[in-house]
Design an enzyme around this catalytic site. Structure first.
Site, PDB file in Angstrom:
ATOM      1  N   VAL A  16       0.876  -1.302   0.150  1.00 25.28           N
ATOM      2  CA  VAL A  16      -0.023   0.049   0.018  1.00 25.28           C
ATOM      3  C   VAL A  16       0.867   1.362  -0.078  1.00 25.28           C
ATOM      4  O   VAL A  16       0.560   2.243  -0.714  1.00 25.28           O
ATOM      5  CB  VAL A  16      -1.013   0.046   1.056  1.00 25.28           C
ATOM      6  CG1 VAL A  16      -1.727   1.398   1.322  1.00 25.28           C
ATOM      7  CG2 VAL A  16      -1.851  -1.315   1.164  1.00 25.28           C
ATOM      8  N   LYS A 106      -6.941  -0.792  10.743  1.00 24.20           N
ATOM      9  CA  LYS A 106      -7.977  -1.042  11.406  1.00 24.20           C
ATOM     10  C   LYS A 106      -7.920  -2.009  12.568  1.00 24.20           C
ATOM     11  O   LYS A 106      -8.927  -1.759  13.476  1.00 24.20           O
ATOM     12  CB  LYS A 106      -8.838  -2.107  10.126  1.00 24.20           C
ATOM     13  CG  LYS A 106      -8.027  -3.369   9.845  1.00 24.20           C
ATOM     14  CD  LYS A 106      -8.780  -4.270   8.861  1.00 24.20           C
ATOM     15  CE  LYS A 106      -7.606  -5.512   8.300  1.00 24.20           C
ATOM     16  NZ  LYS A 106      -6.560  -4.816   7.559  1.00 24.20           N
ATOM     17  N   GLU A 130     -10.407   6.228   6.051  1.00 21.84           N
ATOM     18  CA  GLU A 130     -11.311   5.625   5.118  1.00 21.84           C
ATOM     19  C   GLU A 130     -10.568   4.202   4.733  1.00 21.84           C
ATOM     20  O   GLU A 130     -11.562   3.147   4.272  1.00 21.84           O
ATOM     21  CB  GLU A 130     -11.347   6.475   3.653  1.00 21.84           C
ATOM     22  CG  GLU A 130     -12.287   5.754   2.514  1.00 21.84           C
ATOM     23  CD  GLU A 130     -13.861   5.864   3.110  1.00 21.84           C
ATOM     24  OE1 GLU A 130     -14.204   4.807   3.323  1.00 21.84           O
ATOM     25  OE2 GLU A 130     -14.306   7.019   3.575  1.00 21.84           O
ATOM     26  N   VAL A 133     -11.372   0.168   6.137  1.00 21.56           N
ATOM     27  CA  VAL A 133     -12.469  -0.686   6.012  1.00 21.56           C
ATOM     28  C   VAL A 133     -12.953  -0.732   4.655  1.00 21.56           C
ATOM     29  O   VAL A 133     -13.049   0.287   3.936  1.00 21.56           O
ATOM     30  CB  VAL A 133     -13.768  -0.255   6.916  1.00 21.56           C
ATOM     31  CG1 VAL A 133     -14.918  -1.151   6.847  1.00 21.56           C
ATOM     32  CG2 VAL A 133     -13.474  -0.204   8.351  1.00 21.56           C
ATOM     33  N   ILE A 137     -13.567   1.082  -1.461  1.00 16.23           N
ATOM     34  CA  ILE A 137     -15.005   1.396  -1.514  1.00 16.23           C
ATOM     35  C   ILE A 137     -15.304   2.577  -0.482  1.00 16.23           C
ATOM     36  O   ILE A 137     -14.892   2.698   0.663  1.00 16.23           O
ATOM     37  CB  ILE A 137     -15.796   0.348  -1.012  1.00 16.23           C
ATOM     38  CG1 ILE A 137     -15.664  -0.808  -1.699  1.00 16.23           C
ATOM     39  CG2 ILE A 137     -17.489   0.718  -0.768  1.00 16.23           C
ATOM     40  CD1 ILE A 137     -16.072  -2.031  -1.281  1.00 16.23           C
ATOM     41  N   GLU A 191      -2.919 -14.620   3.003  1.00 11.44           N
ATOM     42  CA  GLU A 191      -1.549 -14.529   3.434  1.00 11.44           C
ATOM     43  C   GLU A 191      -1.020 -15.864   3.540  1.00 11.44           C
ATOM     44  O   GLU A 191      -1.930 -16.653   3.877  1.00 11.44           O
ATOM     45  CB  GLU A 191      -1.650 -13.950   4.822  1.00 11.44           C
ATOM     46  CG  GLU A 191      -2.120 -12.336   4.622  1.00 11.44           C
ATOM     47  CD  GLU A 191      -1.152 -11.285   3.874  1.00 11.44           C
ATOM     48  OE1 GLU A 191       0.048 -12.054   3.805  1.00 11.44           O
ATOM     49  OE2 GLU A 191      -1.678 -10.198   3.410  1.00 11.44           O
ATOM     50  N   ASP A 202     -10.211  -9.972  11.026  1.00 12.60           N
ATOM     51  CA  ASP A 202      -9.866  -8.871  10.270  1.00 12.60           C
ATOM     52  C   ASP A 202     -11.406  -8.263  10.165  1.00 12.60           C
ATOM     53  O   ASP A 202     -11.589  -7.141  10.502  1.00 12.60           O
ATOM     54  CB  ASP A 202      -9.536  -9.412   8.846  1.00 12.60           C
ATOM     55  CG  ASP A 202      -9.647  -8.199   8.010  1.00 12.60           C
ATOM     56  OD1 ASP A 202      -8.612  -7.304   7.886  1.00 12.60           O
ATOM     57  OD2 ASP A 202     -10.630  -8.112   7.132  1.00 12.60           O
ATOM     58  N   LYS A 206     -13.139  -4.571  11.584  1.00 12.87           N
ATOM     59  CA  LYS A 206     -13.898  -3.798  10.645  1.00 12.87           C
ATOM     60  C   LYS A 206     -15.321  -3.558  11.080  1.00 12.87           C
ATOM     61  O   LYS A 206     -15.899  -2.210  11.056  1.00 12.87           O
ATOM     62  CB  LYS A 206     -14.088  -4.216   9.229  1.00 12.87           C
ATOM     63  CG  LYS A 206     -12.558  -4.251   8.439  1.00 12.87           C
ATOM     64  CD  LYS A 206     -12.474  -4.923   7.465  1.00 12.87           C
ATOM     65  CE  LYS A 206     -11.108  -4.937   6.763  1.00 12.87           C
ATOM     66  NZ  LYS A 206     -11.076  -5.613   5.365  1.00 12.87           N
TER      67      LYS A 206
END
Length: 429
Positions: A16, A106, A130, A133, A137, A191, A202, A206
């Protein structure tokens, strides 16, 4: 346009982070035009400085993240390293030294968002997340801002792409769980250690974030009921198909009917094929929001990956930089309701129960009696027998989860019940 650039510190330069850096460089002119000032990458904190990072000036690389966030000239810190520490300390230190923060973390927000919110408010800084989560989107901002004047009653969604891919392959290709997981790993969706995804950790993080924003109350990660998909079998998918359903790992956040409490939960569930979430395939995410005035809204798109997540990060970066230029901050934490979080036992839901029973007269009557004793009404029953054994599938009407769990435990004690093959909740009707 202001000529002095806004300076950005990047914490983490993996999948990222490298995409964030690339977009900042290749779209520098567009970003400057949208913000009203140039944006400059002022430093990149990493663990392995010797690694070649294409497109990033080696002079920007540092292993001292603390010194980077303490620099008095940093306007915004972008945190994409993940985990609890040192991320928490680095973020709060950034606030103390004048920087606002954009985070994709998160796990930290779900476990200790209160510390971050309080630190941001104390120092008058922005905290935007943003990307924490559902990847690219737009979801956090619509909940925090677009629906700020409405009352959200329910958030129902697929927020983990790995588990959705696995369940989709089991449903559409007839693959077993292990086979589908292997395919997800080979394609890079899972992973090497998939525990956080397949056990629901995970998605639970969220769910905690979504519930807190949607219901204006603080929801801790340990208050989210969590179940993963490792026990879902091909037989469960086949049974769902016979009911006109499919199986999804859902994050469900609900306001109680009387408005006095909320619940947050993550678990696999059968949903009708007619529900919009049933058509969400492969590694995509989708979230269904139900609000009093706006009605039903659905947000859909890629929920993970370097470029989609970086898109969400850059959207936050633009917003925070605009706030910085205006001398203002965006929305902070809204937790004014202080609603209690109810336990899973109080949730009203439906069960699909598959029992292995003796194939002889009176078994169905015994089973029905157990349901009646626990105050659970039966919707449908399907029985198939052969060679003295039978499979009995019961779908219930809505009842408190505690009553349904008690029913299952009582069924296990019947001499005529040889085993409870599977239990799954039914949602979306």
């Amino acid at each position: 346009m202001r000529t002095r650039p806004l300076k950005v510190a990047l914490l983490g330069c993996g999948v990222v982070g490298s995409e964030v850096a690339r977009i900042m460089t290749t779209h520098a002119d567009d970003l400057a035009a949208r913000i009203g000032a140039p944006v400059e990458l002022a430093g990149v904190a990493v663990r392995r400085p010797s690694k070649v990072r294409e497109g990033i000036d080696p002079a920007l690389i540092t292993t001292d993240a603390t010194a980077l966030v303490k620099r008095g000239d940093i306007d915004v810190v972008v945190e994409v390293i993940g985990g609890i520490e040192p991320a928490r300390t680095l973020i709060t230190t950034a606030f103390e030294h004048g920087a606002s923060v954009v985070s994709a973390n998160k796990a930290l927000l779900a476990k200790d968002g209160t510390t971050l919110y309080d630190a941001a408010a104390l120092h008058g800084r922005d905290l935007y997340f943003e990307a924490a989560v559902a990847g690219a989107i737009p979801l956090i901002r619509p909940l925090r801002e677009s629906l700020a004047g409405d009352t959200v009653n329910r958030v129902l969604g697929i927020v983990n792409g790995t588990t959705n891919f696995i369940l989709d392959r089991m449903d559409t290709a007839g693959a077993g769980y292990s086979e589908a997981l292997d395919e997800a790993t080979a394609l890079g969706y899972a992973e090497a250690d998939p525990t956080a995804d397949v056990e629901g950790f995970d998605a639970a993080a969220k769910a905690a974030i979504l519930a807190g924003i949607a219901f204006h109350t603080r929801v801790r990660l340990d208050e989210v009921h969590r179940e993963g998909i490792t026990e879902v079998t091909s037989a469960d998918l086949a049974s769902a198909q016979r009911m006109g359903c499919t199986v999804k790992l859902l994050a469900i956040c609900e306001r109680a009917a009387d408005g006095k409490s909320v619940t947050a939960r993550v678990h696999p569930a059968m949903i009708p094929l007619s529900h919009p979430l049933a058509s969400v395939r492969e590694a995509y995410n989708a979230v269904f929001v139900e609000a009093e005035a706006a009605g039903q809204l659905m947000f859909y798109g890629p929920g993970a990956g370097g470029a989609p997540t970086a898109s969400a990060v850059l959207g936050d970066l633009v917003a925070v930089c605009r706030n910085k230029l205006a001398g203002a901050t965006g929305p902070g934490e809204s937790a004014y309701t202080g609603l209690p979080v109810s336990s899973m036992g109080e949730v009203v839901t439906r069960y699909h129960i598959n029992l292995d029973v003796a194939d002889k007269p009176g078994v169905l009557a015994q089973v029905a009696t157990v349901f009646a004793e626990h105050g659970v009404s039966i919707d449908t029953v399907r029985q198939k027998g052969k060679d003295g054994e039978a499979s009995l599938v019961v779908v219930t009407h809505c009842a408190p989860d505690a009553a349904l769990s008690g029913t299952v435990e009582a069924l296990r004690k019947l001499d005529t019940v040889r085993g409870v093959a599977s239990i799954m909740r039914v949602e979306g009707e």
